[in-house]
Motif scaffolding. Structure first.
Motif, PDB file in Angstrom:
ATOM      1  N   UNK A  38       1.467  -1.326   0.044  1.00 49.50           N
ATOM      2  CA  UNK A  38      -0.091  -0.033   0.125  1.00 49.50           C
ATOM      3  C   UNK A  38       0.962   1.414  -0.007  1.00 49.50           C
ATOM      4  N   UNK A  39       0.531   2.245  -0.718  1.00 45.09           N
ATOM      5  CA  UNK A  39       1.033   3.730  -0.106  1.00 45.09           C
ATOM      6  C   UNK A  39       0.523   4.232   1.003  1.00 45.09           C
ATOM      7  N   UNK A  40       2.004   5.186   1.671  1.00 49.27           N
ATOM      8  CA  UNK A  40       1.434   5.363   2.570  1.00 49.27           C
ATOM      9  C   UNK A  40       0.171   5.686   3.462  1.00 49.27           C
ATOM     10  N   UNK A  41      -0.366   6.650   2.185  1.00 47.77           N
ATOM     11  CA  UNK A  41      -1.671   7.870   2.534  1.00 47.77           C
ATOM     12  C   UNK A  41      -2.578   6.328   2.311  1.00 47.77           C
ATOM     13  N   UNK A  42      -2.915   5.112   1.719  1.00 46.81           N
ATOM     14  CA  UNK A  42      -4.167   4.590   1.680  1.00 46.81           C
ATOM     15  C   UNK A  42      -2.994   3.906   2.985  1.00 46.81           C
ATOM     16  N   UNK A  43      -2.370   3.434   3.664  1.00 39.40           N
ATOM     17  CA  UNK A  43      -2.175   2.413   4.644  1.00 39.40           C
ATOM     18  C   UNK A  43      -2.890   3.292   5.946  1.00 39.40           C
ATOM     19  N   UNK A  44      -2.375   4.098   5.874  1.00 37.79           N
ATOM     20  CA  UNK A  44      -3.306   5.115   6.632  1.00 37.79           C
ATOM     21  C   UNK A  44      -5.270   5.511   7.198  1.00 37.79           C
ATOM     22  N   UNK A  45      -5.150   4.836   5.617  1.00 39.82           N
ATOM     23  CA  UNK A  45      -7.053   5.376   5.295  1.00 39.82           C
ATOM     24  C   UNK A  45      -7.431   3.985   5.784  1.00 39.82           C
ATOM     25  N   UNK A  46      -7.327   2.707   5.695  1.00 38.70           N
ATOM     26  CA  UNK A  46      -7.375   1.534   6.131  1.00 38.70           C
ATOM     27  C   UNK A  46      -7.733   1.180   7.789  1.00 38.70           C
ATOM     28  N   UNK A  47      -7.572   1.727   8.743  1.00 41.04           N
ATOM     29  CA  UNK A  47      -8.038   2.154  10.209  1.00 41.04           C
ATOM     30  C   UNK A  47      -7.443   0.734  10.901  1.00 41.04           C
ATOM     31  N   UNK A  48      -6.345   0.217  10.179  1.00 42.10           N
ATOM     32  CA  UNK A  48      -6.010  -1.155  11.047  1.00 42.10           C
ATOM     33  C   UNK A  48      -6.205  -0.501  12.601  1.00 42.10           C
ATOM     34  N   UNK A  49      -6.318  -1.844  13.020  1.00 40.23           N
ATOM     35  CA  UNK A  49      -5.898  -1.387  14.367  1.00 40.23           C
ATOM     36  C   UNK A  49      -4.753  -2.794  15.335  1.00 40.23           C
ATOM     37  N   UNK A  50      -4.029  -2.796  16.283  1.00 35.81           N
ATOM     38  CA  UNK A  50      -2.969  -3.140  16.488  1.00 35.81           C
ATOM     39  C   UNK A  50      -3.610  -4.170  17.099  1.00 35.81           C
ATOM     40  N   UNK A  51      -3.182  -5.578  16.829  1.00 36.14           N
ATOM     41  CA  UNK A  51      -3.182  -6.539  17.963  1.00 36.14           C
ATOM     42  C   UNK A  51      -1.815  -7.888  18.001  1.00 36.14           C
ATOM     43  N   UNK A  52      -2.458  -8.279  19.136  1.00 40.45           N
ATOM     44  CA  UNK A  52      -1.122  -9.037  19.790  1.00 40.45           C
ATOM     45  C   UNK A  52      -1.224 -10.077  18.139  1.00 40.45           C
ATOM     46  N   UNK A  53       0.711 -11.133  18.226  1.00 42.89           N
ATOM     47  CA  UNK A  53       0.257 -11.550  16.829  1.00 42.89           C
ATOM     48  C   UNK A  53      -0.010 -13.281  17.204  1.00 42.89           C
ATOM     49  N   UNK A  54      -0.900 -13.598  16.724  1.00 42.72           N
ATOM     50  CA  UNK A  54      -1.307 -15.159  16.498  1.00 42.72           C
ATOM     51  C   UNK A  54      -0.881 -15.893  17.380  1.00 42.72           C
ATOM     52  N   UNK A  55      -1.226 -16.722  17.752  1.00 44.76           N
ATOM     53  CA  UNK A  55      -0.979 -17.952  19.094  1.00 44.76           C
ATOM     54  C   UNK A  55       0.108 -19.198  17.683  1.00 44.76           C
ATOM     55  N   UNK A  56      -0.514 -19.286  17.145  1.00 38.79           N
ATOM     56  CA  UNK A  56       0.361 -20.308  15.940  1.00 38.79           C
ATOM     57  C   UNK A  56       0.571 -19.035  14.233  1.00 38.79           C
ATOM     58  N   UNK A  57       1.187 -18.424  14.024  1.00 39.77           N
ATOM     59  CA  UNK A  57       1.100 -17.570  13.019  1.00 39.77           C
ATOM     60  C   UNK A  57       1.754 -18.363  12.353  1.00 39.77           C
ATOM     61  N   UNK A  58       2.082 -19.872  12.228  1.00 39.13           N
ATOM     62  CA  UNK A  58       2.135 -20.716  11.124  1.00 39.13           C
ATOM     63  C   UNK A  58       1.943 -20.318   9.867  1.00 39.13           C
ATOM     64  N   UNK A  59       0.880 -19.676   9.496  1.00 34.72           N
ATOM     65  CA  UNK A  59      -0.174 -19.799   8.673  1.00 34.72           C
ATOM     66  C   UNK A  59       0.235 -19.077   7.232  1.00 34.72           C
TER      67      UNK A  59
END
Length: 92
Positions: A38-59
């Motif tokens: 994503x371009x930085x401007x688009x990234x900022x518009x995503x409204x993504x919320x920080x989360x903890x890494x998944x317990x099984x991130x091997x997906x």
């Protein structure tokens, strides 16, 4: 932000895997392994919320040994576990 996990409002989780300061782009990898940039401007518009890494991130690590022509054989450079030798010697 690289290495951090986020979730989109629609429920998809992803990790930020790269940020290019000069190009002002953010590269993400979804849990299923798909990569998107994503371009930085688009990234900022995503409204993504920080989360903890998944317990099984091997997906997101969807790599098979066969994909790289590797055979299932012992790696001669891998250190041996000395406790394995104890198991062999105890069979007497």
């Amino acid at each position: 932000m690289v290495g951090e996990w986020y979730m989109l409002p629609r429920g998809e989780s992803f990790e930020v895997v790269a940020y290019d300061h000069e190009e002002e782009t953010v590269e993400i990898q979804y849990f299923d392994g798909a990569v998107e940039e994503f371009e930085l401007e688009t990234w900022l518009e995503l409204s993504a919320e920080p989360i903890e890494p998944p317990e099984d991130w091997s997906g997101s690590v969807d790599i098979m040994r066969e994909d790289y022509g590797m055979e299932d054989r012992a790696n001669p450079y891998r250190p041996k576990n000395p406790l394995d030798e104890l198991d062999i010697n105890d069979k007497d």
